[in-house]
Design an enzyme around this catalytic site. Sequence first.
Site, short mmCIF file in Angstrom:
data_model
loop_
_atom_site.label_atom_id
_atom_site.label_comp_id
_atom_site.label_asym_id
_atom_site.label_seq_id
_atom_site.Cartn_x
_atom_site.Cartn_y
_atom_site.Cartn_z
CG ASP A 52 -2.02 -1.03 1.07
OD1 ASP A 52 -1.73 -2.22 1.33
OD2 ASP A 52 -3.14 -0.66 0.67
CG HIS A 64 0.95 3.16 8.11
ND1 HIS A 64 0.21 2.56 9.11
CD2 HIS A 64 0.14 4.09 7.56
CE1 HIS A 64 -1.01 3.06 9.13
NE2 HIS A 64 -1.08 4.00 8.22
CG HIS A 93 -5.14 4.16 8.43
ND1 HIS A 93 -5.42 5.40 7.88
CD2 HIS A 93 -5.80 3.26 7.68
CE1 HIS A 93 -6.21 5.24 6.83
NE2 HIS A 93 -6.46 3.95 6.68
CG ASP A 120 -6.80 9.07 8.25
OD1 ASP A 120 -5.96 8.38 7.64
OD2 ASP A 120 -6.70 9.37 9.46
CE1 TYR A 123 -5.66 8.92 4.29
CE2 TYR A 123 -4.43 9.82 2.45
CZ TYR A 123 -4.47 9.13 3.64
OH TYR A 123 -3.30 8.67 4.20
#
Length: 664
Positions: free
Chosen positions: A92, A135, A174, A265, A305
Amino acid sequence: MGTALIYDEEMTKYKLLWVDPACKIEVPERLTVSYEALVRSGLSDRCVSIPPREATDAEILLAHSEEYLEAVKKTPYMTLEDLKEFTLQYGDVYFHPNIYHCAKLAAGSALQLVDSVMTGKVRNGIALVRPPGHHSMRSAANGFCVFNNVAIAAQYAKQKHGVKRVLIVDWDIHHGQGVQYCFEDDPSVLYYSWHRYEHQKFWPNLRESDYDSVGKGNGAGFNVNVPWNKVGMENSDYLSIFCHVLLPVAYEFCPDLVLVCAGFDSAIGDPEGEMCATPDIFAHLTHLLMNLAGGKLCAVLEGGYNLTSLPQSVCQTVQTLLGDPLPQPAGLRSPCKSALESLQCVRSAHRRYWSFLKHAANQPSTDISTKRIKLANEEEGKTEMAVEERAAEIKEWPEPPERPSPPVRCASLLPEDVACPDGLKLFSSSKDLHPLLASKLQNGADDQDALITVSRLYAMIEKMLTNEIGSGLVLISDISAAMMGALQDLPSDLVDRVLVVCVGKEKDLNYLTTDGKMLFVQISDEDKEKEKNKYFIPVSLKKGCSDTAGFIQAVLGLLLPLAYEYDPTLVLLVRTPGSGVDDSMWQQLIGLLLGFAKGHTLVLMQTNEKVHVGPTASALLGRPAPPLLELQTLDQEDGEALERLRERLQTDWKMLQTTSEGTE
Ligand SMILES: CC(O)(O)CCCCCNCCCN
Ligand SMILES: [Zn+2]
C-alpha cells in the site's frame, strides 16, 4: 510565544505514476488545500513560518536500517518500471523519482519543529508534510509512508534535547504500527493510538493493533491501542476515550514533550475512516493535550483524504495551537456500545500499569476478541460491501463555527490594593446597581456593598456572554456571601447553564438548583455523599485538594466528561480559602476549563488569597500550566470512592460511562 508552521510546496511534487486503487487517494492536493485554507483564513500569517530541511542520514537511521536507507536512496535514478518493481516489495505504498527528497523534507520538518519547540523559539507548532510516516518500519515502506517522521522526531528529541519522556498521540484513523514497533519496549516513549479495526478486518489487519498489545518488557504499559470496531464513531466517542484513557495515563506519564501523529482521516467524510466526528473536535483534542509538557506540542500531518474535512480539521487544530477560544462541543451524547466495549477493554488491559486505571472494571464478559474470531468465521459467507458504497454514505456536516477572540482576553475586578497582573484589564463597570438587582434593594436588602459586588459580577458576566470579555478574575472579601448573592436565584435571562466548580470547602450551599440551570461540582475533603443529586456533585478526597493525584483524577475522570455533556455557557471557578490546591494543579484546572463555554471562565477568589493572583492570571491568559511534579500514585480509598461515584452518576451522565454493561 508563538506557533510554528512548517510547509513547503516541494513536498507536493510527487504523485502516483501508475494505476493502484489502494494508493490513489494519497494526492499532492492534500497538502495544497490544507495550506491554502490556512492562508485564506489568515491563520498562516499568525504563525511563525519555519522552513523545512532534509533529514540527514544519521537522523533517518534513528528509526531505520542502513540497508533500507541505501535502497530508498536509489529510487531517484530508477525508471518507471524499476520504481514499480521496487514498490512491489512493500504494501500500500508507491515510489516516485522525487519521493526520497520529499521523505527527507518530511522527516526534516518534524525535526525543525522539535528544535523550534525545545529551544523555546515557539511554544508549539504543526508541520504539513507528505509522505506521511507512522506506518513505515525499520526496513520497510508501508501505507504511503517512507520514513517514520514522528518516530525519528521522538528519538531525536531524546538524543539531541535530552527529553526524558515523549508522549506520541496518534489520532490518525489507521494504526501507526511503525511507531508501535519502534518503541514497544521503550518506557521513555508512550505511544497512544486509536484506529479503525473492525476486529482485525480493517487495514493493516494486524493482530498486534488490538487493545491487548500493551508494550513489551520494560515497555509494558507504554503502548496504548484503542481499536474502533465499528465505523461512524462520533465526537462523544473520541472525547470519552480521551477523558477515560488517554489523559489519565498521559498525566501520570508526565511527558516533557508531546508529539502528535496528526492524521485527519478520523474526521467525517473521509473515505478511509468513515467516521462521523466533526472537524471542530480537533480543536478540543489539541486543547486537551496543550496543558501537558508545559505546552510543548509538535503536530505532524499523517493522513486525511477528504479535501473538505481535511483543511477544516487542520484549521481547527492550528487555531487552538494559537490559543483562540474553542467552539462549544455541542451535541454530545452517550458513547456508542462498541466504543464503550473498546474503552472497557483498553482500561482493563492497562489497569495493572497505571494507578489511574487501577479501579477500572474487568474485561467485558462478551470479550471483543471472541467477537473477532466469530466474525472472521462469518467472513466466508458475508460479502464485503464495496468501500465506495459505504463511503457514499458520507454525511453533510456544518462549517466549523467562527471562533472570534474577544477584545479583552481577561478582565479583573480587584480591590484597590491589589495590582492588576500584566495582561489583565481592570473591569470598569458603572457604579449604579444592576437592574436585575434593583428589586432586591427595594425589599431592603441589608448588605449594600455585597450587592454592589454581585452587581459588578453580573455586569462582567454579561460582557462575557457578548464576547467582549474572554475570562475574568474577581477577588472578593467574602466568597460565601458573593456566591450566595450571585448564585441565589441566578437570573435565568442572564445565563442559561452555569458550571460551578468549587475547589475547597463551602458550608451553606442552599442556592443550589435542581432544574439544570446550574451544575455544581465541588472537590474538597468533605464527604457530602448524601446531599448528592444530578446537579450537585460533591467529590471528596481524603487528603483534600492538596492530593494532586486524586485531584487530577477527579478532574479528568469526572469533571471533564460532565462538563462536555453539560456544555455550559459559563464556567464559574471558585477557590475557597484553605483549599490546599497547589498552584500548578490550579493552573492545570483553569487550562482545562477554558476549553468550555468558548473560554468564558470566571474565577472567584478571596482577597486574602491574592498571592495566587499571578498564577491564576497566567492560566486565564492561556499560558500553559507548568508540568505537574511527579504524581504520587492515587490513594486506594479515594480511587475506589471516585469509581463508585462515577458508576452511580453514569445513569444520569452518559459521558461518565466506561463499560458497555447496561447499554442497549
Ligand atoms: C497515513 C495513513 O495512515 O493515512 C496511511 C493510510 C494507508 C492506507 C492503506 N490502505 C488503503 C486502501 C484504500 N482503500
Ligand atoms: Zn491514516
